[in-house]
Design a protein around this motif. Structure first.
Motif, PDB file in Angstrom:
ATOM      1  N   PRO A  15       2.302  93.329  10.417  1.00  0.00           N
ATOM      2  CA  PRO A  15       1.040  93.338  11.164  1.00  0.00           C
ATOM      3  C   PRO A  15       0.174  92.121  10.807  1.00  0.00           C
ATOM      4  N   GLY A  16      -0.294  91.391  11.820  1.00  0.00           N
ATOM      5  CA  GLY A  16      -1.160  90.235  11.597  1.00  0.00           C
ATOM      6  C   GLY A  16      -0.438  88.964  11.212  1.00  0.00           C
ATOM      7  N   GLN A  17       0.879  89.008  11.100  1.00  0.00           N
ATOM      8  CA  GLN A  17       1.655  87.820  10.738  1.00  0.00           C
ATOM      9  C   GLN A  17       1.633  86.805  11.886  1.00  0.00           C
ATOM     10  N   THR A  18       1.531  85.506  11.551  1.00  0.00           N
ATOM     11  CA  THR A  18       1.569  84.490  12.600  1.00  0.00           C
ATOM     12  C   THR A  18       3.008  84.214  13.010  1.00  0.00           C
ATOM     13  N   ILE A  19       3.159  83.639  14.188  1.00  0.00           N
ATOM     14  CA  ILE A  19       4.498  83.274  14.651  1.00  0.00           C
ATOM     15  C   ILE A  19       5.139  82.291  13.683  1.00  0.00           C
ATOM     16  N   LEU A  20       4.340  81.344  13.186  1.00  0.00           N
ATOM     17  CA  LEU A  20       4.867  80.345  12.255  1.00  0.00           C
ATOM     18  C   LEU A  20       5.380  80.997  10.981  1.00  0.00           C
TER      19      LEU A  20
END
Length: 393
Positions: A15-20
């Protein structure tokens, strides 16, 4: 956990992780030269039909992601592989065999294969420093190295690239890699730290202490050769072994006239020589010379404008690396364009466009903006300040 797809491959995102962040954890190649600060604009991706920055877009639902790869730009980048050298007395650690010299640049790697007995260069090869995909500039790499697993990732990338080049050079020369008995690194202080797996965090904060002992030889096992690796002495945290090598190659200390040696880049390092005495300094010139923070900036790869000139009739001509239609502007082209705009009074001494213009259009897709000119002024001002400081010293 959220199910997402990257280039057709399924992953589970926190949850909340960026695509990068998700891409890096799973080995998906995505370029982010600013190390995820959202400033370079290079990590573009398509999310459900919308273009986003992978470092800024946080995953809060199932999505389909297509990474807009820049692999082709890296493969076509123009790398300077020739230079000036001076005759030296050979003092190899071994009487026979071969050695390699590795120039570890922030952007590129260049490796030369040398006959230790004659000093003759057998071959040269080069590639993009793979670390650029994670962080373009030195400070961003120092920051990434402080993250869990970051230092090992950066070292593994650069060692892997060097081993591949060394293997290619040995194969081209019909040599077995075990005949390569000695290696020498040249590079700025931070690059030497990362190549050797030494924590560079101290280089990024006052009093900028080194965490690596240079001016010595260590085993070169991780390069795939059975001999020694020599680390040349560095001058300071931000005046590295590449400058030491430059001083030796140019015989700067033997010059009769007052002579200035400048390594122009993101970190502008320079040395002045007068009557055999040397003084050195470095300045934070910024990444404009590498095409960063420039609206249509790019590296010196296919499609980049590298030369520009106004004719007497007011028209202009330009040269594009690889030919064809311009895709952007590299560092040399940037300096050419700004210089020509100033020479023809289309830009004033203050850096402002004449006639209240806000940009100069080269094609319908490539332009130079007022902000770009400010970036050049900042870079030039930093280099000039370093020169002035050396002259006073």
């Amino acid at each position: 956990m959220t199910e997402v797809f990257i280039n057709g491959r399924k992953y589970q995102a926190q949850p909340g992780q960026t695509i990068l962040e998700l891409a890096r954890l799973n080995g998906e190649k995505i370029e982010s030269p600013c190390n995820g600060n959202g400033t370079c604009g290079k990590c573009k991706a398509i999310v459900d039909g919308e273009t986003v920055l992978a470092c800024m877009h946080r995953i809060d639902k199932p999505i389909d992601i297509k990474i807009l790869s820049k692999e082709s730009e890296n493969k076509s980048i123009r790398i300077l592989r020739a230079g000036v050298s001076a005759p030296v007395d050979l003092k190899p650690s071994f009487d026979t065999g071969y050695g390699v010299v590795v120039d570890i640049g922030t952007t590129t790697l260049v490796v030369s294969l040398i006959d230790l007995k004659s000093g003759k260069e057998i071959g040269t090869d080069s590639c993009i420093n793979p670390q650029t995909a994670i962080a373009q500039d030195v400070l961003s790499r120092i920051s990434f190295a402080s993250e869990p697993g970051g230092l090992k990732t950066l070292q593994d990338q650069i060692i892997g690239a060097m081993r591949e080049i060394i293997g290619n050079l040995a194969k081209a020369a019909c040599l077995h890699p075990t005949l390569i008995r000695e290696a020498v690194y040249s590079g700025n202080t931070a690059m030497l730290h990362l190549a050797c797996g030494a924590d560079p965090e101290s280089l990024g904060q006052y009093p900028y202490n080194l965490n690596l002992e240079c001016g010595r030889s260590i085993p070169a096992d991780n390069l795939g050769i059975s001999g020694n690796l020599y680390l040349p002495p560095v001058i300071s945290a931000f005046v590295g072994a590449d400058i030491t090598a430059g001083i030796l190659a140019s015989r700067l200390y033997e010059q009769k006239l007052t002579t200035l040696f400048i390594d122009i880049g993101t970190n502008g390092e320079m040395v002045i020589a007068k009557d055999g005495e040397l003084a050195a300094t470095s300045t934070a010139a910024g990444p404009a010379f590498e095409g960063m923070n420039i609206d249509c900036g790019m590296r010196a790869a296919n499609g980049a404008i590298e030369k520009f000139e106004f004719g007497e009739d007011g028209g202009f001509t330009y040269q594009v690396i690889g030919g064809g239609t311009p895709a952007g502007i590299c560092g040399s082209g940037l300096l050419d364009i700004v210089a020509e705009l100033v020479r023809t009074k289309r830009v004033g001494k203050s850096g402002r466009f004449a006639n209240k213009k806000k940009q100069f259009d080269i094609t319908d897709k490539v332009r130079l903006t007022q902000s770009d000119i400010r970036q050049v002024q900042l870079a030039k001002g930093a280099i000039r300040s370093g020169i002035d400081a050396l002259l006073k010293a």
